[in-house]
Design an enzyme around this catalytic site. Structure first.
Site, PDB file in Angstrom:
ATOM      1  N   HIS A   1      -1.295 -31.882  26.886  1.00  0.00           N
ATOM      2  CA  HIS A   1      -2.064 -33.105  27.153  1.00  0.00           C
ATOM      3  C   HIS A   1      -3.473 -32.993  26.562  1.00  0.00           C
ATOM      4  O   HIS A   1      -4.037 -33.984  26.102  1.00  0.00           O
ATOM      5  CB  HIS A   1      -2.184 -33.344  28.660  1.00  0.00           C
ATOM      6  CG  HIS A   1      -1.007 -34.036  29.256  1.00  0.00           C
ATOM      7  ND1 HIS A   1      -0.707 -35.342  28.982  1.00  0.00           N
ATOM      8  CD2 HIS A   1      -0.052 -33.606  30.112  1.00  0.00           C
ATOM      9  CE1 HIS A   1       0.393 -35.693  29.655  1.00  0.00           C
ATOM     10  NE2 HIS A   1       0.809 -34.651  30.338  1.00  0.00           N
TER      11      HIS A   1
ATOM     12  N   GLU B   1       9.353 -22.750  36.767  1.00  0.00           N
ATOM     13  CA  GLU B   1       8.694 -23.697  35.857  1.00  0.00           C
ATOM     14  C   GLU B   1       7.438 -23.112  35.207  1.00  0.00           C
ATOM     15  O   GLU B   1       6.533 -22.630  35.885  1.00  0.00           O
ATOM     16  CB  GLU B   1       8.284 -24.976  36.617  1.00  0.00           C
ATOM     17  CG  GLU B   1       7.672 -25.997  35.676  1.00  0.00           C
ATOM     18  CD  GLU B   1       6.916 -27.136  36.356  1.00  0.00           C
ATOM     19  OE1 GLU B   1       6.817 -28.201  35.735  1.00  0.00           O
ATOM     20  OE2 GLU B   1       6.417 -26.956  37.480  1.00  0.00           O
TER      21      GLU B   1
ATOM     22  N   ASP C   1       2.671 -28.146  29.565  1.00  0.00           N
ATOM     23  CA  ASP C   1       2.407 -29.596  29.568  1.00  0.00           C
ATOM     24  C   ASP C   1       0.907 -29.867  29.642  1.00  0.00           C
ATOM     25  O   ASP C   1       0.393 -30.698  28.896  1.00  0.00           O
ATOM     26  CB  ASP C   1       3.130 -30.225  30.769  1.00  0.00           C
ATOM     27  CG  ASP C   1       2.807 -31.700  30.940  1.00  0.00           C
ATOM     28  OD1 ASP C   1       3.151 -32.482  30.036  1.00  0.00           O
ATOM     29  OD2 ASP C   1       2.216 -32.074  31.966  1.00  0.00           O
TER      30      ASP C   1
ATOM     31  N   ASP D   1      11.461 -30.767  30.636  1.00  0.00           N
ATOM     32  CA  ASP D   1      11.621 -32.094  31.241  1.00  0.00           C
ATOM     33  C   ASP D   1      11.335 -33.214  30.232  1.00  0.00           C
ATOM     34  O   ASP D   1      11.828 -34.317  30.353  1.00  0.00           O
ATOM     35  CB  ASP D   1      10.764 -32.248  32.499  1.00  0.00           C
ATOM     36  CG  ASP D   1       9.310 -31.862  32.283  1.00  0.00           C
ATOM     37  OD1 ASP D   1       8.969 -31.358  31.190  1.00  0.00           O
ATOM     38  OD2 ASP D   1       8.499 -32.057  33.210  1.00  0.00           O
ATOM     39  N   HIS D   2      10.528 -32.892  29.207  1.00  0.00           N
ATOM     40  CA  HIS D   2      10.166 -33.854  28.154  1.00  0.00           C
ATOM     41  C   HIS D   2       9.240 -33.133  27.192  1.00  0.00           C
ATOM     42  O   HIS D   2       8.844 -31.993  27.439  1.00  0.00           O
ATOM     43  CB  HIS D   2       9.432 -35.063  28.747  1.00  0.00           C
ATOM     44  CG  HIS D   2       8.227 -34.666  29.546  1.00  0.00           C
ATOM     45  ND1 HIS D   2       7.039 -34.292  28.960  1.00  0.00           N
ATOM     46  CD2 HIS D   2       8.050 -34.523  30.885  1.00  0.00           C
ATOM     47  CE1 HIS D   2       6.185 -33.954  29.902  1.00  0.00           C
ATOM     48  NE2 HIS D   2       6.766 -34.071  31.085  1.00  0.00           N
TER      49      HIS D   2
ATOM     50  N   ASP E   1       4.046 -30.334  43.099  1.00  0.00           N
ATOM     51  CA  ASP E   1       3.980 -31.237  41.950  1.00  0.00           C
ATOM     52  C   ASP E   1       5.389 -31.653  41.497  1.00  0.00           C
ATOM     53  O   ASP E   1       6.397 -31.136  41.971  1.00  0.00           O
ATOM     54  CB  ASP E   1       3.191 -30.615  40.794  1.00  0.00           C
ATOM     55  CG  ASP E   1       2.670 -31.694  39.851  1.00  0.00           C
ATOM     56  OD1 ASP E   1       1.670 -32.345  40.197  1.00  0.00           O
ATOM     57  OD2 ASP E   1       3.278 -31.910  38.783  1.00  0.00           O
TER      58      ASP E   1
ATOM     59  N   ASP F   1       7.605 -27.151  31.193  1.00  0.00           N
ATOM     60  CA  ASP F   1       7.142 -28.536  31.328  1.00  0.00           C
ATOM     61  C   ASP F   1       6.459 -28.973  30.037  1.00  0.00           C
ATOM     62  O   ASP F   1       5.530 -28.328  29.571  1.00  0.00           O
ATOM     63  CB  ASP F   1       6.195 -28.674  32.520  1.00  0.00           C
ATOM     64  CG  ASP F   1       6.057 -30.124  32.984  1.00  0.00           C
ATOM     65  OD1 ASP F   1       5.763 -30.996  32.143  1.00  0.00           O
ATOM     66  OD2 ASP F   1       6.259 -30.371  34.177  1.00  0.00           O
TER      67      ASP F   1
ATOM     68  N   SER G   1       6.851 -36.589  34.314  1.00  0.00           N
ATOM     69  CA  SER G   1       7.416 -35.358  34.859  1.00  0.00           C
ATOM     70  C   SER G   1       8.244 -35.616  36.115  1.00  0.00           C
ATOM     71  O   SER G   1       9.145 -34.847  36.429  1.00  0.00           O
ATOM     72  CB  SER G   1       6.308 -34.339  35.172  1.00  0.00           C
ATOM     73  OG  SER G   1       5.973 -33.630  34.001  1.00  0.00           O
TER      74      SER G   1
ATOM     75  N   THR H   1       7.822 -31.403  39.154  1.00  0.00           N
ATOM     76  CA  THR H   1       9.055 -30.663  38.838  1.00  0.00           C
ATOM     77  C   THR H   1       9.608 -29.912  40.049  1.00  0.00           C
ATOM     78  O   THR H   1      10.759 -30.148  40.438  1.00  0.00           O
ATOM     79  CB  THR H   1       8.833 -29.725  37.630  1.00  0.00           C
ATOM     80  OG1 THR H   1       8.228 -30.459  36.581  1.00  0.00           O
ATOM     81  CG2 THR H   1      10.123 -29.114  37.159  1.00  0.00           C
TER      82      THR H   1
HETATM   83 ZN   LIG Z   1       2.688 -34.285  31.415  1.00  0.00          ZN
END
Ligand SMILES: [Zn+2]
Length: 454
Positions: free
Chosen positions: A266, A257, A262, A304-305, A133, A38, A82, A135
């Site tokens: 952040h 995952e 991620d 995912d990004h 969550d 993620d 996400s 994903t």
């Molecule tokens: Zn995120």
């Protein structure tokens, strides 16, 4: 008699070809393991590679024979969250940010996991986040808004009959004030073995396992010693999942995952990006080594990004960043509240930065920190804002490549970017992954390989 035999064989063949439960794939893989980092962009991978192995070293992921790049934009935004990112990987269609397992116009659509399930394959989801969550939910549930109701997602996962569910999220499975019943009991009634610690997981023998190892997400790798964490690692959860799903089965689909790459991104927490990505890389290694002993398996690694435009800047002080031993989230928990209950004491702010990040703050730095946390209006994860403020300052101090806090504040995704993500593949059908693709192509290729129709 001969005619009858031919006729019967024809009927059997017809049955095999038309019955969804028994349809044999057209020489597709027997097992598919889709690993999702993620928020794992090329920057996160580069940080992990440099910090762990140095300039000439390599991540294990880099040894996979087939690679591609993928765009990740969502139906309503250049930059995905996400939910839409996970949904694209699950249902092969773009949806709007915040939507899970549904198309852009809100229609439910079967996920690649559902297709495996319908064809009587075993299925599993593993994450270091809450299992409800974005994903994992994209593969196992359908809701129009990801923040709506985690308990409802947990309930849908029971209806989906996913064989193995592992991660955090225990707090969403209990009875609650809204009158929802205890889902753990319902899972047990449906034949699941429930495990909540690393030891219980090791001894689990059932064909169906619900493993919830923390109230929400699992702890960051970096904080685990400090927090005396009893959680299994991502690799340990994955190993048990593969062991369980491969037992007496025609094959399986598992989504694994590494969620906290991620979360670390952040917070511009370069140290944790390193640790979380290495844990994910180790898990990829475990899966590929298993696949080497089970050659009819396909391993696909994707993201995912990308989050926070993380990059390996030239002046970045790797040595100093590696010496930080806890996350900004842990640091935030060590700040002392003011007597009024609003804000934190100057003294504790000074102490926390010094003790954990080895930074000496001036009075002006502290005053700015105080006013920034007071004026922060983080709509995405309000509970994370202090940690993000701490992390961002550490990243800036050590010249790491990360979005500036003011840019992050303007972002509805809390700092995601539309940078292309990398895709890696190994095993049966891996050669289908090459060139520049769209994130929605990934599940489409998987379905195609299996002979399933979306
Ligand atoms: Zn995120």
């Amino acid at each position: 008699m001969k005619k009858l035999t031919i006729y019967l064989s024809f009927l059997i063949l017809l049955f095999i070809q038309t019955s969804p439960g028994t349809a044999a794939p057209k020489d597709g893989p027997k097992n598919i393991i889709l690993l999702i980092g993620d928020g794992m962009g090329l920057g996160q991978m580069e940080i992990a590679r440099l910090f762990e192995y140095g300039k000439k070293g390599h991540l294990y992921i880099e040894t996979l024979p087939y690679t591609a790049l993928a765009h990740t934009y969502s139906a309503n935004n250049r930059v995905t969250d996400s939910a839409a990112g996970g949904t694209a990987l699950a249902i092969g269609e773009k949806t709007k940010n915040e939507m899970i397992g549904v198309t852009a116009n809100g229609k439910e659509k079967k996920s690649i996991l559902d297709l495996f399930k319908n064809h009587l394959y075993k299925t599993g989801i593993v994450t270091t986040n809450s299992v409800t969550d974005a994903t994992p939910a994209s593969f196992t549930a359908s809701v129009k808004n990801r923040w709506e109701d985690q308990h409802a997602i947990a309930k849908q996962q029971l209806q989906t009959k996913v064989d193995v569910i592992m991660g955090g999220g225990l707090s969403y499975f209990g009875a609650n004030e809204k009158g929802d019943t205890n889902l753990i009991n319902q899972y047990k009634k449906a034949g699941y073995q429930f495990v909540a610690t690393k030891q219980e997981l090791q001894h689990a023998k059932s064909d169906k396992i619900l493993g919830l190892f923390g109230p929400k997400h699992l702890n960051f790798k970096l904080d685990r010693n400090k927090l005396h964490s009893q959680e299994p690692t991502l690799t340990e959860m994955t190993a048990k999942t593969i062991e369980t799903l491969s037992k007496n089965s025609k094959g399986f689909f598992a989504m694994i995952e590494g969620a906290r790459i991620d979360h670390a991104s952040h917070a511009s927490d370069l140290t944790s990006i390193w640790k979380e990505t290495i844990e994910f890389d180790n898990t990829v290694k475990y899966c590929v080594e298993w696949a080497k002993k089970h050659p009819d398996t396909l391993i696909v690694v994707a993201a995912d990004h990308e989050t926070m435009g993380i990059s390996s800047s030239e002046p970045m002080d790797i040595k100093a960043l590696k010496q930080i031993s806890v996350t900004p989230h842990y640091m935030a928990s060590q700040l002392q509240k003011n007597k009024s209950g609003i804000g934190y004491t100057n003294q504790s702010i000074r102490k926390v930065f010094k003790q954990y990040a080895h930074m000496t703050l001036t009075n002006r730095d502290i005053a700015l920190f105080q006013s920034d946390i007071k004026n922060d209006r983080n709509q995405v994860y309000p509970d994370q804002q202090i940690a993000w403020e701490i992390g961002n300052r550490i990243a800036k101090h050590y010249h790491a490549g990360s979005l500036d806090r003011s840019t992050e504040k303007l972002s509805t995704t809390g700092g995601h970017t539309s940078n292309m993500i990398a895709v890696f593949a190994y095993g049966k059908g891996a050669n289908q992954f090459h060139g520049v693709m769209d994130n929605t192509d990934i599940p489409k290729i998987l379905a195609e390989l299996m002979g399933f129709a979306f």
